[in-house]
Design an enzyme around this catalytic site. Structure first.
Site, PDB file in Angstrom:
ATOM      1  N   ASP A  23       5.795 -13.280   3.143  1.00  0.00           N
ATOM      2  CA  ASP A  23       4.821 -12.833   2.149  1.00  0.00           C
ATOM      3  C   ASP A  23       4.107 -14.087   1.685  1.00  0.00           C
ATOM      4  O   ASP A  23       4.751 -14.991   1.137  1.00  0.00           O
ATOM      5  CB  ASP A  23       5.530 -12.162   0.965  1.00  0.00           C
ATOM      6  N   ASP A  31       3.990   2.149   2.004  1.00  0.00           N
ATOM      7  CA  ASP A  31       4.811   1.812   0.839  1.00  0.00           C
ATOM      8  C   ASP A  31       5.136   3.115   0.123  1.00  0.00           C
ATOM      9  O   ASP A  31       4.218   3.816  -0.311  1.00  0.00           O
ATOM     10  CB  ASP A  31       4.040   0.898  -0.126  1.00  0.00           C
TER      11      ASP A  31
END
Lengths: 219, 257
Positions: free
Chosen positions: B12, B131
């Site tokens: 990330d 998600d």
């Protein structure tokens, strides 16, 4: 300076292939190009490709790459097809409702099907995506220094069924036996992505870059 | 069956640094993305995922350069996600050396983008990132909803139905993140992973919540995932990729060792 030409017809993972070749080539320059003259002057030629075969073949024909491929293969220089660049060398493909290919190999490109299962009857995902074992069914300069059953990275929903078994140098089982590496004279072609296959893949590309296109009585 | 299950370390990246948020909030610095990617390549990771979590326009240039640098030295598949909204974004990332791109929010707001991208670049490079959060109550049959904006905005879309729809639109792979689990170290949400993996024809990558090696193995054996993604257990040196592979192989999972 000796050169390796990576044929650019707008459909390739060209960065990956050229970077990997640069990584393993000693005194050779890697050129990504669609210029027939540059390809003609290269000592080694690579035909990469990703995406749908219909679009790839349309671009290959539109840019005259079909003639370039034919001419360079006929010249006897080492020639490597990768993934869709491999499938493009077959006679035809079932993808996109049926597409005629370049016919450099006697072989057909088939769909894995919607109901692919393994030996135990478990459902298999399509595309065949990930690291699978490649059985070296014949010796070839391309396999030098690579263990039999080494894993290579695959991404494909269509597989090659070769017409001549003596041209098959590598097989992988995924629901069915797929011919994943073919060789004939100065031409080799692979379904998997050597440029994404870590050590084994880099070794294969190094072997290709060092190969003179001759077989010394093998095959 | 010889196709190996994959271990995918995830980077990330925020403003050029690898970070890891707990439930996408508390951020810890885990290093330079190029160095981190090289380390995982040397460890034998099967792929690397690079998620640009800032994705503002200025940072986009930085990302392109980093992807170029990683792709010049790391010869395993590289997926880049975060802020992919147009075919031009995809083209830039593929030209920079990405093998696949992850499409998340843009797919929710414009599903036809996935279709267009798959037709133009091929399904093999289109990963739809989902998600989701569990919205069913305890004791009810599982139901999960898609959330956007780092888990803040509900969309009303059912996660399993959405995954099926996305594969019909041409997604070649699903990256499934449980927002309830992400950063918690409590393990994947195995129920939603299994529900989606069994419902779609394409490979599914399980993500969100890995705290130990058993969690990775469970993602495959119980969640039916084709690949498992983890960040912090690798970034902060708790486990190495070879340890994870050996552990999973010892449980009978096919791995590339």
């Amino acid at each position: 300076m000796k050169t390796i030409a990576v044929i650019d017809y707008g459909m390739g993972n060209l960065h990956s292939v050229s970077k990997a070749l640069e990584h393993v080539a000693n005194d050779q320059q890697v050129i990504v190009t669609s210029d027939p003259e540059v390809i003609r002057n290269a000592e080694h030629v690579v035909l990469p490709g990703v995406g749908a075969i219909r679009d790839c073949m349309a671009e290959i024909r539109r840019l005259g790459v079909d003639k370039v491929v034919q001419e360079n293969i006929a010249s006897g220089k080492p020639f490597l097809g990768i993934c869709v660049g491999y499938q493009a060398l077959m006679q035809d493909s079932e993808e996109n409702g049926g597409v005629d290919c370049l016919g450099q190999f006697d072989g057909h490109v088939r769909f894995f099907g919607e109901s692919l299962v393994d030996e135990a009857g478990e459902k298999l995902k399509v595309p065949h995506m990930g690291w699978n074992k490649v059985k070296q069914t014949r010796s070839h300069p391309l396999w030098q220094g690579i263990e039999d059953d080494a894993r290579f990275y695959f991404v494909h929903s269509y597989y090659v069924e070769a017409g001549q078994s003596d041209q098959v140098i590598g097989e992988t089982v995924y629901g069915k036996t797929c011919h994943v590496a073919l060789a004939h004279d100065n031409v080799v072609a692979v379904q998997f992505h050597p440029e994404k296959s870590h050590h084994a893949g880099l070794q294969l590309l190094k072997n290709f870059a060092e190969w003179d296109g001759k077989l010394d009585g093998k095959l | 069956m010889a196709l190996a299950k994959r271990i995918i370390p995830c980077l990330d990246v925020d403003k050029g640094r690898v970070v890891k948020g707990v439930n996408f909030v508390d951020i810890r610095d885990a290093g330079n993305p190029v160095e981190v990617a090289k380390r995982y390549n040397e460890q034998g990771a099967d792929e690397i995922t690079f998620l640009d979590i800032t994705a503002s326009n200025e940072d986009r240039e930085t990302t392109v350069h980093m992807v170029e640098e990683i792709a010049s030295e790391v010869f395993i598949p590289l997926t880049v996600g975060g802020g992919i909204r147009t075919c031009e974004d995809i083209r830039r990332m593929l030209n920079a050396g990405a093998d696949k791109v992850g499409i998340n929010t843009a797919a929710v707001f414009n599903p036809d983008f996935v279709r267009e991208a798959a037709e133009r670049f091929g399904s093999q490079c289109i990963v739809v990132a989902i998600d989701c959060k569990r919205v069913s109550e305890e004791g009810e049959p599982g139901r999960w909803e898609i959330f956007t904006h780092g888990g803040r905005k509900p969309t009303g879309l059912d996660a399993v139905e959405w995954a099926v729809k996305m594969t019909e639109y041409g997604a070649g792979e699903i990256l499934l993140t449980s927002m309830d689990r992400d950063g918690t170290k409590n393990g994947f949400d195995l129920e939603v992973t299994r529900a989606i993996s069994d419902a779609v024809q394409v490979p599914v990558i399980a993500s969100g919540g890995v705290g130990n090696l058993q969690h990775l193995a469970d993602g495959v054996t119980q969640g039916h995932a084709d690949a498992v993604l983890a960040a912090s257990i690798f970034h902060f040196g708790e486990y190495t990729v070879p340890e994870a592979k050996a552990f999973m192989a010892a449980q009978g999972i096919e791995m590339r060792l």
